[in-house]
Motif scaffolding. Sequence first.
Motif, mmCIF file in Angstrom:
data_model
loop_
_atom_site.group_PDB
_atom_site.id
_atom_site.type_symbol
_atom_site.label_atom_id
_atom_site.label_comp_id
_atom_site.label_asym_id
_atom_site.label_seq_id
_atom_site.Cartn_x
_atom_site.Cartn_y
_atom_site.Cartn_z
ATOM 1 N N GLU A 1 -41.355 11.509 -15.600
ATOM 2 C CA GLU A 1 -41.463 11.644 -14.145
ATOM 3 C C GLU A 1 -40.287 12.479 -13.648
ATOM 4 O OE1 GLU A 1 -41.754 8.696 -10.230
ATOM 5 O OE2 GLU A 1 -40.932 7.957 -12.118
ATOM 6 N N LEU A 2 -40.572 13.681 -13.145
ATOM 7 C CA LEU A 2 -39.529 14.573 -12.658
ATOM 8 C C LEU A 2 -39.325 14.386 -11.159
ATOM 9 C CD1 LEU A 2 -40.431 17.957 -14.400
ATOM 10 C CD2 LEU A 2 -39.017 16.097 -15.281
ATOM 11 N N ASP A 3 -38.078 14.447 -10.750
ATOM 12 C CA ASP A 3 -37.745 14.396 -9.331
ATOM 13 C C ASP A 3 -37.533 15.833 -8.848
ATOM 14 O OD1 ASP A 3 -36.767 13.884 -6.827
ATOM 15 O OD2 ASP A 3 -34.774 13.343 -7.504
ATOM 16 N N ILE A 4 -38.502 16.348 -8.066
ATOM 17 C CA ILE A 4 -38.407 17.721 -7.563
ATOM 18 C C ILE A 4 -37.708 17.703 -6.205
ATOM 19 C CG2 ILE A 4 -39.692 19.807 -6.965
ATOM 20 C CD1 ILE A 4 -39.848 19.072 -9.916
ATOM 21 N N LEU A 5 -36.390 17.830 -6.227
ATOM 22 C CA LEU A 5 -35.572 17.862 -5.012
ATOM 23 C C LEU A 5 -35.867 16.695 -4.081
ATOM 24 C CD1 LEU A 5 -35.531 21.659 -4.122
ATOM 25 C CD2 LEU A 5 -33.764 20.326 -5.240
ATOM 26 N N GLY A 6 -36.134 15.550 -4.638
ATOM 27 C CA GLY A 6 -36.454 14.393 -3.814
ATOM 28 C C GLY A 6 -35.402 13.316 -3.905
ATOM 29 N N ASN A 7 -35.854 12.095 -4.022
ATOM 30 C CA ASN A 7 -34.933 10.962 -4.071
ATOM 31 C C ASN A 7 -35.506 9.919 -5.025
ATOM 32 O OD1 ASN A 7 -32.770 9.300 -3.479
ATOM 33 N ND2 ASN A 7 -33.756 8.395 -1.687
ATOM 34 N N LEU A 8 -35.629 10.282 -6.269
ATOM 35 C CA LEU A 8 -36.231 9.426 -7.275
ATOM 36 C C LEU A 8 -35.333 8.228 -7.583
ATOM 37 C CD1 LEU A 8 -38.359 10.414 -10.134
ATOM 38 C CD2 LEU A 8 -36.230 9.428 -10.875
ATOM 39 N N THR A 9 -35.936 7.057 -7.722
ATOM 40 C CA THR A 9 -35.175 5.836 -7.961
ATOM 41 C C THR A 9 -34.588 5.819 -9.365
ATOM 42 O OG1 THR A 9 -36.641 4.632 -6.486
ATOM 43 C CG2 THR A 9 -35.306 3.313 -7.987
ATOM 44 N N ASP A 10 -33.344 5.454 -9.458
ATOM 45 C CA ASP A 10 -32.683 5.294 -10.752
ATOM 46 C C ASP A 10 -33.078 3.938 -11.318
ATOM 47 O OD1 ASP A 10 -31.041 4.895 -12.890
ATOM 48 O OD2 ASP A 10 -29.163 5.349 -11.855
ATOM 49 N N VAL A 11 -34.108 3.923 -12.180
ATOM 50 C CA VAL A 11 -34.593 2.638 -12.687
ATOM 51 C C VAL A 11 -33.599 1.986 -13.631
ATOM 52 C CG1 VAL A 11 -37.036 3.212 -12.444
ATOM 53 C CG2 VAL A 11 -35.835 3.811 -14.546
ATOM 54 N N SER A 12 -32.701 2.779 -14.196
ATOM 55 C CA SER A 12 -31.760 2.216 -15.162
ATOM 56 C C SER A 12 -30.754 1.281 -14.510
ATOM 57 C CB SER A 12 -31.033 3.341 -15.892
ATOM 58 O OG SER A 12 -30.172 4.015 -14.998
ATOM 59 N N THR A 13 -30.578 1.394 -13.197
ATOM 60 C CA THR A 13 -29.637 0.518 -12.512
ATOM 61 C C THR A 13 -30.303 -0.778 -12.068
ATOM 62 O OG1 THR A 13 -30.113 1.540 -10.373
ATOM 63 C CG2 THR A 13 -28.324 2.486 -11.661
ATOM 64 N N SER A 14 -31.620 -0.867 -12.255
ATOM 65 C CA SER A 14 -32.351 -2.079 -11.909
ATOM 66 C C SER A 14 -32.420 -3.000 -13.121
ATOM 67 C CB SER A 14 -33.765 -1.720 -11.445
ATOM 68 O OG SER A 14 -33.715 -0.775 -10.396
ATOM 69 N N GLU A 15 -33.133 -4.095 -12.952
ATOM 70 C CA GLU A 15 -33.310 -4.992 -14.077
ATOM 71 C C GLU A 15 -34.138 -4.306 -15.155
ATOM 72 O OE1 GLU A 15 -34.507 -9.031 -12.947
ATOM 73 O OE2 GLU A 15 -34.131 -8.416 -10.881
ATOM 74 N N PRO A 16 -33.941 -4.677 -16.412
ATOM 75 C CA PRO A 16 -34.675 -4.004 -17.493
ATOM 76 C C PRO A 16 -36.174 -4.236 -17.394
ATOM 77 C CG PRO A 16 -33.550 -5.962 -18.313
ATOM 78 C CD PRO A 16 -33.047 -5.733 -16.925
ATOM 79 N N PHE A 17 -36.933 -3.229 -17.799
ATOM 80 C CA PHE A 17 -38.385 -3.347 -17.769
ATOM 81 C C PHE A 17 -38.908 -4.058 -19.008
ATOM 82 C CE2 PHE A 17 -39.896 -1.026 -14.132
ATOM 83 C CZ PHE A 17 -38.830 -0.213 -13.786
ATOM 84 N N GLU A 18 -38.789 -3.405 -20.156
ATOM 85 C CA GLU A 18 -39.276 -3.968 -21.401
ATOM 86 C C GLU A 18 -38.359 -3.532 -22.527
ATOM 87 O OE1 GLU A 18 -43.339 -2.933 -22.059
ATOM 88 O OE2 GLU A 18 -44.079 -4.256 -20.478
ATOM 89 N N GLU A 19 -38.588 -4.115 -23.687
ATOM 90 C CA GLU A 19 -37.742 -3.762 -24.827
ATOM 91 C C GLU A 19 -37.912 -2.298 -25.234
ATOM 92 O OE1 GLU A 19 -41.569 -5.538 -26.403
ATOM 93 O OE2 GLU A 19 -40.131 -5.969 -24.810
ATOM 94 N N ASN A 20 -39.049 -1.687 -24.848
ATOM 95 C CA ASN A 20 -39.269 -0.283 -25.168
ATOM 96 C C ASN A 20 -38.359 0.628 -24.354
ATOM 97 O OD1 ASN A 20 -41.816 -0.238 -26.989
ATOM 98 N ND2 ASN A 20 -42.273 -1.713 -25.388
#
Length: 331
Positions: A93-112
Amino acid sequence: MSEFKGKMEDHFEFGGIANRRRGLQLLAIFISFSSTIATTGFRTSELQFSTKYNVTVPTAFFTQISLEKCWEECTARVACRAFNYYNLYKLCELDILGNLTDVSTSEPFEENGVVYWAKQELLATIPCGSKTCSLGQRCDKDTGACEIKECGPLNVSDDIVVLGNVNKIGSWIRLGCKDDYVPSFTSVECDVGGHWTRHDLTCKRCEADWILFHTSCYRLFPEEVIYEAATSKCELVGAKLVSITSSDEYDFLQRKFSPRDRFWIGANDKEKEGLWKWETNETWSYEHFLENEPNGCTTENCLIMCITNQLTGWADVNCYRNQTYVCKKVA
């Protein structure tokens, strides 16, 4: 690959132990993406753009590509600020000059795991072999050529609604007006030069105390005056005594003004008995008289609209009667 790992090392953050709630959120995200993919029949790593409603800055994504390829696609574009990579689904998922959420700073999703990476510096151009690529271009690192693949953000005024945000070359986007503005639609294209075609869409709205319907503004004035005074007072505010030329317009006035209202509308048969004319000189093609109206012969040459709990309609009355009035003007 080692060069790639070295460049990315300081920026990667992976999800840890599976968390059920966040896992469900990831599933919802993926379902959203796969729904779009299913709709477009998209099954390759070709660049795609989400089509969320009223988004001027698009989010681009690829499926079934590697993390390294995701990084390459972002670094090859001036417009890409950051990306999320969903390892389980190989979704980029590319952020094209927008404001994409930094998912890495949130709780972990899955072991993958999920990877977030952001550019440390946003440049106006990027090097590409012996050339430099600018906004809207993608650097083909194998050939050293700058390719135009998409348009950048679509800059529109705050009153315009963007109906979709697909911004690859050759794509069209419809523009409309927000609520309470004059409804109007036009389209713009992302041309082969990576620029949006110009549009002449201007959205307008009514002034305070005026009500918008289609492309006109209406206002009920509570002051009771004779017919001629009502026409003059409407002209003072840049309007005309209201004409009603369709059932839709009639229904609108009936809905907007409360029962027991009686107001002047801009029609009379002063020149010839029974030949009704609008003050605006519009064609007399619609009428909505009450039963047994008009009935005033030569003594009642002006029209009012009556709104009661039982019935609504037009009636002819003496032009020197005092009534409230409705003015109408173009938005």
